[in-house]
Write a protein that holds these residues in place. Structure first.
Motif, PDB file in Angstrom:
ATOM      1  N   HIS A  92       0.652  -1.145  -0.005  1.00 31.86           N
ATOM      2  CA  HIS A  92       0.019  -0.092  -0.068  1.00 31.86           C
ATOM      3  C   HIS A  92       0.749   1.389  -0.025  1.00 31.86           C
ATOM      4  O   HIS A  92       0.398   2.179  -0.851  1.00 31.86           O
ATOM      5  CB  HIS A  92      -1.057   0.079   1.230  1.00 31.86           C
TER       6      HIS A  92
ATOM      7  N   ASN B 201       2.223   1.552  -3.219  1.00 30.41           N
ATOM      8  CA  ASN B 201       1.530   1.769  -4.249  1.00 30.41           C
ATOM      9  C   ASN B 201       1.249   3.328  -4.685  1.00 30.41           C
ATOM     10  O   ASN B 201       0.947   3.797  -5.724  1.00 30.41           O
ATOM     11  CB  ASN B 201       0.062   1.326  -3.893  1.00 30.41           C
ATOM     12  N   ASN B 202       1.325   4.048  -3.375  1.00 38.32           N
ATOM     13  CA  ASN B 202       0.945   5.590  -3.734  1.00 38.32           C
ATOM     14  C   ASN B 202       2.283   6.321  -4.536  1.00 38.32           C
ATOM     15  O   ASN B 202       1.516   7.048  -5.558  1.00 38.32           O
ATOM     16  CB  ASN B 202       0.642   6.140  -2.525  1.00 38.32           C
TER      17      ASN B 202
ATOM     18  N   LEU C  66       4.187   4.742  -6.303  1.00 36.57           N
ATOM     19  CA  LEU C  66       4.120   4.179  -7.643  1.00 36.57           C
ATOM     20  C   LEU C  66       3.130   4.856  -8.471  1.00 36.57           C
ATOM     21  O   LEU C  66       3.415   5.011  -9.781  1.00 36.57           O
ATOM     22  CB  LEU C  66       3.926   2.676  -7.551  1.00 36.57           C
TER      23      LEU C  66
END
Lengths: 135, 575
Positions: free
Chosen positions: B356, B359-360, B362
């Motif tokens: 998570h 993810n941001n 990314l």
């Protein structure tokens, strides 16, 4: 056909601004805010976007609750959740609360545009129906 | 009690410093059990045996003692009668003569002849006056006129009506004893004493006559404790008799043993009016052969019972210890599995958190690269434009790889929504096999389906089941070489469980790999393979658990791998 108007709500400013610029390059009209309460303010000010792109996890009002507030102000609003969150049930909950769809970050721009266009089309249909009923 | 407390307090340890390691511990526990069972079973058996043995022996002894007592009484009566009869006859016959006739030699000769007719063992006969002088004598010796007043026997007999002396040699130098009958008041002119001598040999002969039982040694002992007759076991006349008869009345003595260990039962009785003790000594019991036979049978039965009990105890305790060992192993396995599950859960949470968080940024990188590409595409041509596009495509591709990883990581950990339905697991397997059968065909891999079509339907999620079987089948196909075989079998398993076993003929999985096979990012595949992220089996594990199932692997290097997946018929799925 006028440009589709988008309200992008995400606390990741870098992400939101960059995505907004990409959408603008594709002729979308994008307003970016970093908090849900700012989005409500904008709506209260009279903005009626065709599609709202909503992050779920945000400081203050989260995306799910924000959708409810948005629907209060604009019942025809179509929202797409953009989430990097691991809990898919949040996205499912969002769908139950009336969201058009959800996408997991990092997003594919083509897929996003497709969803935006579908959502905008849906809103257009709903607005037309409502107009019809009001007449 | 100490043993019980030891069993209650028994502990084992796998630690190097622990009191006992597992193997020693189980062996020790078995010894404790055997000892406890031994005490509980064999000890009472031995006690009962000994009680029975001694009780039975006591019966034999009592029986033998009673018989010996009867024999003793009978011998005593016989012996006393024998001597008393002689004395009575002497008395009666003497009373038939006048005082003067008794001192008359010819009359005494007649009397002696009459006496000898009945009592041939009488050696000689004499008549003594009150001064102790033998005034008349009939017999083989020249004893007429001898004065016996200084002789002990005379002094003892002088004032008694009848008397039986102890054995002595006297003037004749031959062991003998005298019996006397007196008449008239001692010290007066009318006093006389009739004396008869009997060789001591007669006593031995008489005892031989009345003793009809070869197992009994019968003999006479004097009041001084020396032998008066010959004995089979105690020597000749004059030898000291080893048994103390100082309290001899009518007595039976038990509990003695001879040199061979046989029981010796001695009965003794004082002979009335005689200075002797009659002794009957019996070696062995009356029914000695029966007793010996019984002893042998008894010992054989008890030993056989004890050995049988020991054998059964050994087998039972070994089985008990074996059960305890298996229970311990099962507990250890469950503990290890629980630890493994907890470890995977925590790894899953960690992975989800990391995914998570990655993810941001990314997503930002993805958008930035996308924007660069958009700008390049929307811009007019400029130097290195194509190279720019290639570079952004490369960066976008790398982002996509990262995205795939983070999405799989999230998939591993997240609670995915399920659509519960009742389905036949065989249908799901057939669907999944249809996905991969072309690849198997192309690679010359045989897919064997051994499906039990009588299986009940299970509550599960079709999509997730497909994902599980697809993952495992893909792994199996990757592991198997050309002409290999992958077998999928289904079967019912108690209680209310459906089992699927997927086996392959691949190279197998080493034990150290099996331990980590369901952990995220654990892979044995080559890094540049597309599917080698190491998340497939960990995701599979998570989904199986979610569907209330259980997955395990059995394998040894060179013997292929076997994935065993169990699903219960009912599952409380979270939709």
């Amino acid at each position: 056909m006028s440009a589709i108007e988008i309200l992008l709500v995400d606390d990741e400013i870098e992400f939101a601004e960059t995505l907004a610029e990409r959408l603008r390059l594709r002729s979308f009209k994008v307003t970016v805010v970093s908090r849900a309460d700012e989005a409500l303010t904008v709506l209260d000010a009279g903005l009626r976007p065709d599609v709202v792109l909503l992050d779920i996890k945000m400081p203050g009002l989260n995306g799910l609750d924000a959708l409810g507030e948005i629907k209060l102000r604009d019942p025809d609003a179509e929202a797409i959740f953009l989430t990097g969150h691991s809990v898919a049930s949040s996205s499912i909950e969002g769908m139950k609360r009336g969201a058009f769809d959800y996408l997991m970050k990092p997003i594919d721009i083509a897929e996003l545009i497709s969803k935006i266009e579908q959502a905008a089309e849906k809103r257009k249909e709903k607005s037309g129906g409502a107009d019809g009923q009001s007449v | 009690m100490k043993l019980l407390s030891r069993i209650r307090g028994f502990t084992m340890s796998d630690e190097p410093g622990g009191s006992l390691n597992r193997r020693q511990g189980y062996a020790y526990l078995q010894r404790l059990f055997v000892a406890a069972a031994f005490i509980a079973v064999v000890l009472p058996l031995v006690v009962i045996t000994l009680l029975g043995f001694f009780q039975y022996r006591s019966l034999f002894e009592r029986d033998t003692s009673d018989k010996l007592r009867l024999d003793t009484q009978s011998a005593k009566q016989s012996f006393e009668f024998h001597i008393q009869e002689t004395l009575s006859t002497m008395d009666v016959v003497a009373q038939g003569y006048s005082y003067g006739e008794l001192f008359d030699q010819s009359k005494l000769d007649t009397l002696f002849i009459r006496l000898r007719n009945e009592y041939w063992w009488v050696v000689d006969l004499g008549t003594l006056d009150s001064s102790g002088v033998q005034r008349a004598y009939v017999g083989p010796y020249l004893f007429q006129g001898i004065n016996y007043s200084d002789q002990e026997w005379f002094q003892n007999a002088y004032s008694r009506k009848t008397y039986v002396s102890d054995i002595f040699t006297g003037y004749r130098g031959v062991p003998h004893f005298v019996v006397t009958v007196t008449s008239g008041a001692p010290g007066t002119d009318r006093y006389w004493m009739l004396r008869a001598s009997i060789d001591s040999e007669h006593l031995s002969n008489y005892i031989t006559t009345i003793n009809t039982d070869d197992s009994i040694d019968m003999f006479l002992v004097g009041v001084d404790g020396t032998m008066r007759t010959q004995s089979r076991n105690h020597g000749k006349i004059g030898d000291v008799y080893s048994v103390d008869l100082s309290t001899a009345g009518n007595n039976i003595a038990l509990g003695q043993r001879d040199e061979q260990g046989s029981p010796v039962i001695v009965a003794s009785t004082k002979l009335e009016g005689m200075p002797w003790i009659l002794v009957l000594e019996r070696r062995g019991y009356v029914y000695g052969d029966t007793w010996n036979q019984f002893q042998m049978q008894f010992i054989a039965i008890v030993v056989a019972c004890a050995l049988l009990a020991l054998y059964i105890m050994f087998r039972v305790t070994r089985a008990m210890v074996s059960m305890i060992k298996r229970a311990d192993e099962r507990r250890d396995e469950m503990l290890a599995e629980a630890q493994h599950t907890a470890k995977l859960a925590s790894v899953g949470q960690l992975a989800a958190g990391v995914a998570h968080e990655i993810n941001n940024p990314l997503a930002i990188i993805n958008e930035k690269i996308g924007l660069i590409r958009d700008l390049t595409e929307y811009s007019e041509d400029f130097p290195q434009r194509d190279r720019f596009l290639v570079l952004t495509d490369g960066a976008a591709s790398a982002v996509k790889r990262c995205k795939d990883i983070t999405h799989r990581l999230l998939g591993f950990a997240r609670r995915m929504e399920v659509e519960k339905e009742k389905l036949h697991i065989n249908d799901v397997i057939r669907e999944v096999v249809s996905f991969v059968e072309k690849e198997a065909l192309y690679r010359d891999i045989k897919l064997d389906l051994v499906l039990d079509d009588t299986l009940p339907r299970i509550e599960s999620d079709r999509g997730h089941l497909q994902q599980i079987f697809l993952n495992i089948l893909n792994n199996a196909l990757d592991a198997v070489e050309k002409n290999g075989t992958v077998t999928i079998a289904t079967m019912a398993k108690k209680p209310r469980t459906v089992r699927t076993i997927i086996t392959d003929t691949g190279p197998g999985i080493p034990q150290n790999v099996i331990k980590h096979i369901f952990e995220p990012f654990f892979t044995t595949k080559i890094k540049n393979e597309a599917s080698g992220t190491g998340l497939g089996l960990s995701i599979t594990y998570g989904i199986v658990k979610k569907l209330c199932g259980h997955i395990s692997v059995e394998s040894s290097p060179g013997e292929g791998a076997k994935f065993i997946i169990d699903f219960p018929i009912e599952c409380d799925l979270e939709e």
